[in-house]
Every structure is written in C-alpha cells, then in structure tokens.
Design an enzyme around this catalytic site. Structure first.
Site, mmCIF file in Angstrom:
data_model
loop_
_atom_site.group_PDB
_atom_site.id
_atom_site.type_symbol
_atom_site.label_atom_id
_atom_site.label_comp_id
_atom_site.label_asym_id
_atom_site.label_seq_id
_atom_site.Cartn_x
_atom_site.Cartn_y
_atom_site.Cartn_z
ATOM 1 N N HIS A 264 48.194 42.528 38.242
ATOM 2 C CA HIS A 264 47.321 43.587 37.463
ATOM 3 C C HIS A 264 48.411 44.386 36.581
ATOM 4 C CE1 HIS A 264 44.220 46.458 36.565
ATOM 5 N NE2 HIS A 264 43.895 46.935 37.823
ATOM 6 N N HIS A 306 44.001 36.154 31.631
ATOM 7 C CA HIS A 306 42.914 37.439 31.678
ATOM 8 C C HIS A 306 41.767 36.938 32.276
ATOM 9 C CE1 HIS A 306 40.846 41.172 31.177
ATOM 10 N NE2 HIS A 306 42.164 41.628 31.142
ATOM 11 N N ASP A 363 49.913 43.443 28.631
ATOM 12 C CA ASP A 363 51.135 43.638 29.058
ATOM 13 C C ASP A 363 52.481 42.714 28.551
ATOM 14 O OD1 ASP A 363 49.250 43.610 32.290
ATOM 15 O OD2 ASP A 363 50.169 45.579 31.320
HETATM 16 C C1 SDX Z 1 45.805 43.227 33.580
HETATM 17 O O1 SDX Z 1 41.165 43.137 34.719
HETATM 18 C C2 SDX Z 1 41.444 43.705 33.901
HETATM 19 O O2 SDX Z 1 40.942 44.270 32.800
HETATM 20 C C3 SDX Z 1 42.965 43.882 33.989
HETATM 21 C C4 SDX Z 1 43.673 44.594 32.716
HETATM 22 C C5 SDX Z 1 43.246 45.984 32.516
HETATM 23 O O3 SDX Z 1 43.318 46.611 31.501
HETATM 24 O O4 SDX Z 1 43.200 46.730 33.624
HETATM 25 O O5 SDX Z 1 43.480 44.059 31.638
HETATM 26 C C6 SDX Z 1 45.346 44.504 33.108
HETATM 27 O O6 SDX Z 1 45.939 43.200 34.889
HETATM 28 C C7 SDX Z 1 46.188 42.144 32.621
HETATM 29 C C8 SDX Z 1 46.792 40.940 33.491
HETATM 30 C C9 SDX Z 1 48.145 41.089 33.863
HETATM 31 N N1 SDX Z 1 48.443 39.947 34.716
HETATM 32 C C10 SDX Z 1 49.336 38.864 34.277
HETATM 33 O O7 SDX Z 1 49.779 38.994 33.131
HETATM 34 C C11 SDX Z 1 49.716 37.994 35.455
HETATM 35 C C12 SDX Z 1 49.738 36.485 34.817
HETATM 36 N N2 SDX Z 1 48.306 36.267 34.847
HETATM 37 C C13 SDX Z 1 47.576 35.630 36.082
HETATM 38 O O8 SDX Z 1 48.038 35.900 36.989
HETATM 39 C C14 SDX Z 1 46.027 35.694 35.777
HETATM 40 O O9 SDX Z 1 45.789 35.128 34.373
HETATM 41 C C15 SDX Z 1 45.175 36.830 36.018
HETATM 42 C C16 SDX Z 1 45.604 37.243 37.313
HETATM 43 C C17 SDX Z 1 45.459 37.858 34.901
HETATM 44 C C18 SDX Z 1 43.601 36.332 35.939
HETATM 45 O O10 SDX Z 1 43.402 35.697 37.070
HETATM 46 P P1 SDX Z 1 42.166 34.720 37.253
HETATM 47 O O11 SDX Z 1 41.100 35.129 36.171
HETATM 48 O O12 SDX Z 1 41.752 34.849 38.759
HETATM 49 O O13 SDX Z 1 42.384 33.234 36.570
HETATM 50 P P2 SDX Z 1 42.862 32.078 37.694
HETATM 51 O O14 SDX Z 1 44.055 32.594 38.286
HETATM 52 O O15 SDX Z 1 41.798 31.540 38.039
HETATM 53 O O16 SDX Z 1 43.472 30.959 36.571
HETATM 54 C C19 SDX Z 1 42.717 30.101 35.902
HETATM 55 C C20 SDX Z 1 43.489 29.001 35.621
HETATM 56 C C21 SDX Z 1 44.336 28.651 36.821
HETATM 57 O O17 SDX Z 1 44.688 27.093 36.559
HETATM 58 P P3 SDX Z 1 43.555 26.056 37.607
HETATM 59 O O18 SDX Z 1 43.636 26.486 38.867
HETATM 60 O O19 SDX Z 1 42.342 26.523 36.896
HETATM 61 O O20 SDX Z 1 44.272 24.722 37.194
HETATM 62 O O21 SDX Z 1 44.583 29.601 34.888
HETATM 63 C C22 SDX Z 1 45.654 29.418 35.384
HETATM 64 C C23 SDX Z 1 45.651 29.328 36.709
HETATM 65 O O22 SDX Z 1 46.664 28.663 37.246
HETATM 66 N N3 SDX Z 1 46.682 30.627 34.776
HETATM 67 C C24 SDX Z 1 47.821 30.470 34.583
HETATM 68 C C25 SDX Z 1 48.319 31.657 34.164
HETATM 69 N N4 SDX Z 1 47.061 32.682 34.233
HETATM 70 C C26 SDX Z 1 46.255 31.765 34.636
HETATM 71 N N5 SDX Z 1 48.756 29.439 34.281
HETATM 72 C C27 SDX Z 1 50.088 29.798 33.891
HETATM 73 N N6 SDX Z 1 50.422 31.200 33.717
HETATM 74 C C28 SDX Z 1 49.378 32.252 33.688
HETATM 75 N N7 SDX Z 1 49.708 33.514 33.437
#
Ligand code: SDX
Length: 429
Positions: A264, A306, A363
C-alpha cells in the site's frame, strides 16, 4: 426499483434489488441475502464488494478518472493548494478566500504539540521508522487532547479534526528531527502549510534556510495527489475502526498502520529501493522486468499494478510531469528517473504487463520528487500519510454522520476441523 433474479440450485429464485449510483454503476443489494437464502457471498480482498455509500471520491479504474467531490484531480492540482483540497474533502465544498484564510489561521493556532508529547520522541530508539512514531503519536493525541462528547459534540469533533490536520504535520517533522538527532523546530505562523513543514524539517540555527518555492509547490501537488482514494486499504481500516465507535485519533492511527504496508503506501519507499538496486546492479531494467514476471520469484515491480486502475493511474501521470518539472527547475538530473522511465517503457511494451493491465501507480514517481526535495526514503510513506489525512478524516466523518451505518463485521467460510472431543493430555501424541 430494478431487480436481479438469483436462481439457487436450479429451483428457487430470489429477487435482489439493484442500486444505481450517481455515475450509473449498478450494485446488487445483498443486505438480505442470508436471511432469504441462508447463503453469504465470498470475496477475499473485497474486489467485488461495496462496503458503503460515499459522496467523497469517485474513481473509474478503466478510464483513469479520479475526482474529489466531483472535481477532477488534474484541475485540483492546477488551481488549488493542499489546504483548499483538505477543506474540500472534509467540508464537501471548496473554501472561498475568507474561509481559506480562517482555516489556515486555525491550522496554525493548533500546530504546536503539548510539551510532554515532545518527550515521547526522545524515548524512541534512533533507528525507529517514522511511521511507527506517527501511528503511536496519532493515538496519543487522544490522551493529550481529550474529546469530550458530553459538551457540544460537533464542535468537539471539529476541534479534533483541526488538531489532527495541524499536529500530524508537526509530529511528522519532529520524527525527522528525532532521526537526525537535532532539536525540534516549532511551527511558525509566518509560513504556509507546506512551507511550515519544510521549515520544521530542514531549518538550522547555523545555516540560513528558507523553504525553496519549487519544493513548496511540488509538496502541495503531491499531498493533493495523495489526499483521498475512496475505499483503499487504509481508508477501509479507518472506517472499520470508526464503525466500532473508535475516536478519530485511534481510527487515523489504524489507517497509518495499514498505509505502512509495502503493498500500500509503503510502496513509495520500496520503489526507490528497487530503482536504486537496479542502478547499483548496472541499470539492467529488463532483468528486473523478467524477475517480476517469474511466478517462482516473489520480486514485484513496486509502484506497478493497482486493484482498481487497469490503465495508467492519473496521479502517476501528474507525478511524472511534476518530477520532470522539479528536477528541471532545480537544475538536477537523477539517474533513478532515467531508470524509472526506461523501466516503465520496457514493462508497458511487455505482454505480461499488458495482459494483466499493470501500469505505474501513484507510488512510481513520487519518491523521486521527495528525493529531489532532500526528504529521506523512510519519510516517503509519512508524506503519503500527511496527504491522505484529510481523506481519512472525511471518511470517518461520513461514517459518523451516517444514521444507517453499522459496525463492520464480515462473515467467513469456515474450513477448519469439525467438532471433536478434547483428549486428556496423557493420551496426546
Ligand atoms: C497504493 O487501493 C488503493 O487505492 C491504493 C492506493 C491509494 O491511493 O490508496 O492507490 C495506493 O497502495 C498503490 C499500490 C502500491 N503498491 C505497489 O505498487 C506494490 C506492487 N503492486 C502489487 O503488489 C499489486 O499490484 C497491488 C497490491 C497493488 C494490487 O494487488 P491486487 O489487486 O490484489 O492484484 P494481484 O496481486 O491479484 O495481481 C494480479 C496479477 C497477479 O498475477 P497472477 O496471479 O494473476 O498470475 O498481477 C500480478 C500478480 O502476480 N501483479 C504483478 C504486480 N502487481 C500485480 N506482477 C508484477 N509486479 C507487480 N507490481
């Protein structure tokens, strides 16, 4: 009232009312589902679940739209400063000149910390992460600035909101001074909200210091970008604590703890650590992209992906433009910006990221701007918290004023052992 028909096990049908929101989005109203069908829904991570009705922020993840109280984020960063946007989120309308001046004066009057609170900082280990200090100090405010709802409750809440908005900025700056081992610098009525913060962080008795206007302008923009984002993880935590009747200080403290997580708000610190590691390893962004795609490797591209945005996060677009503006105005180049832009280009051309709709989020670029302002990496999520504070407050107030709000208490699917007798200890293996 529109209804959806639900067929259960091919026989009985149930009508589920459909609620249509301001933007025409439809939701199934399942508030009576268990009573009607004996069933609940299952939605880990709440990706398909609306937890409340809200009038604060609208975002469209497919179109990359973000509006606070109906105003587009692009217009707000262009025409307002952070104090105006905080006022908008908390009160529901943009302040006129007089209201803005009165609010700024109120924030200044409440910006000092109780002297006994200052001694708290001295008890923290020097290596403490400032988010741990921020969370602890936020809930401690309820000891020093009690909320006596026996008196005029709305006035008490208004006072608490103002104290939080102003004292959190002082606490954040003091946590930085604590880390540096330097004396605290109190807020001054001569500075604006952001200039005051920078002065409390960086001013020194031995060298002249004036907040750089480029930094002040950039900080206003960045705090606006972070100010709210509907039902994200930390805001949901704030609403959940509020739904139990938790006071605003404790709810915000819970929000800070949720935001600290690297998935997050903690991602902005993780992005810079990731970019710096790529830089130290020779700048091979393709290697980082390949690792992020490898299911057997826990490595993720921080600042990418996201839960809601399946297109470019509108805030990331503004942050990237601001990043380039700030570095140009400061006459600086940052190799990490070059790496970030190359990484973005390689990832966005890659099928894995395209198929999963993974784009830069808020971010991805913000840490580079904080770095250019001289703010240390472990303070980036504190900056996010300062920005998100008016959003948290607005959501707590929305719950507080909602006559139909109930305590948040989800159900579960139980997958544990069925009933069994307790064996005497002598008979246990
Ligand atoms: C914020 O919710 C909000 O509004 C949050 C926010 C706010 O203003 O409050 O916008 C702020 O928290 C932004 C997000 C910051 N976090 C990161 O940048 C961390 C990296 N991102 C990931 O951890 C992920 O994308 C999340 C946590 C942000 C979202 O996770 P989800 O929606 O649960 O998505 P997921 O984990 O189910 O991913 C879907 C697929 C997966 O692959 P499969 O299992 O389908 O094969 O996409 C892949 C994931 O492995 N994936 C990524 C990835 N993010 C998702 N693969 C590589 N790198 C990534 N960053």
């Amino acid at each position: 009232m529109k209804k959806a028909e639900m067929l259960v096990e091919g026989k009985k049908t149930f009508d589920l009312p459909i609620i249509i929101d301001t933007m025409g989005n439809q939701s199934l109203d399942i508030r009576n589902l268990r009573k009607q069908t004996g069933m609940i829904t299952y939605d880990p991570g709440f990706g398909n679940t609306g937890s409340c009705q809200s009038q604060i922020t609208y975002l469209d993840g497919e179109k990359g739209i973000l509006r606070y109280r109906g105003y587009a984020i692009e217009d707000l960063v262009e025409h307002c400063d952070f104090v105006e946007v905080a006022y908008l989120l908390i009160h529901g309308y943009l302040p006129n000149k007089k209201e803005r001046e009165r609010y700024a004066d109120l924030l200044n009057r409440h910006s000092l910390l109780h002297a006994d609170m200052q001694s708290f900082f001295r008890r923290y280990p020097d290596h403490s992460h400032p988010m741990s200090i921020l969370a602890a100090m936020a809930v401690s405010l309820s000891s020093f600035y009690e909320i006596n709802l026996e008196e005029d409750p709305e006035l008490q809440i208004d006072l608490t909101v103002t104290r939080l908005m102003s004292k959190m900025r002082t606490i954040a700056a003091f946590s930085y001074r604590k880390m540096k081992g330097t004396d605290f610098v109190n807020p001054s009525y001569t500075y604006s909200y952001c200039a005051n913060y920078l002065n409390m962080m960086f001013s020194s008795p031995v060298v002249p210091y004036e907040p750089n206007p480029v930094h002040v302008k950039a900080m206003n923009k960045l705090l606006i970008l972070h100010a709210d984002h509907e039902q994200n993880c930390s805001t949901t935590a704030v609403r959940l604590i509020g739904s139990a009747g938790g006071n605003l200080y404790s709810a915000v403290s819970g929000g800070i703890c949720a935001l600290w997580g690297p998935r997050h708000g903690g991602a902005n610190q993780a992005v810079i650590e990731m970019l710096d590691q790529i830089y130290q390893d020779g700048g091979d962004v393709r290697k980082a992209v390949e690792r992020a795609k490898d299911k057997n490797d826990p490595y993720r591209l921080m600042g990418f992906g996201h839960r809601v945005y399946k297109t470019y996060d509108p805030r990331a677009k503004i942050a990237r433009e601001t990043c380039e503006e700030v570095l140009k105005e400061l006459g600086k180049r940052d190799p990490l910006l070059d790496i970030a832009e190359e990484l973005e280009q390689v990832a966005l051309e890659d099928d894995y990221f395209k198929e999963k709709n993974l784009y830069p989020n808020v971010d991805f670029y913000t840490g580079i701007i904080f770095r250019a302002m001289g703010i240390p990496t472990n303070m980036y999520t504190v900056m996010f918290a300062l920005g998100r504070l008016p959003g948290w407050i607005a959501h707590w107030l929305e719950w507080h004023h909602d006559p139909f709000e109930r305590i948040g208490r989800p159900r579960q699917l139980y997958m544990g052992p069925t009933a069994r007798a307790v064996p005497p200890i002598a008979e246990r293996e």
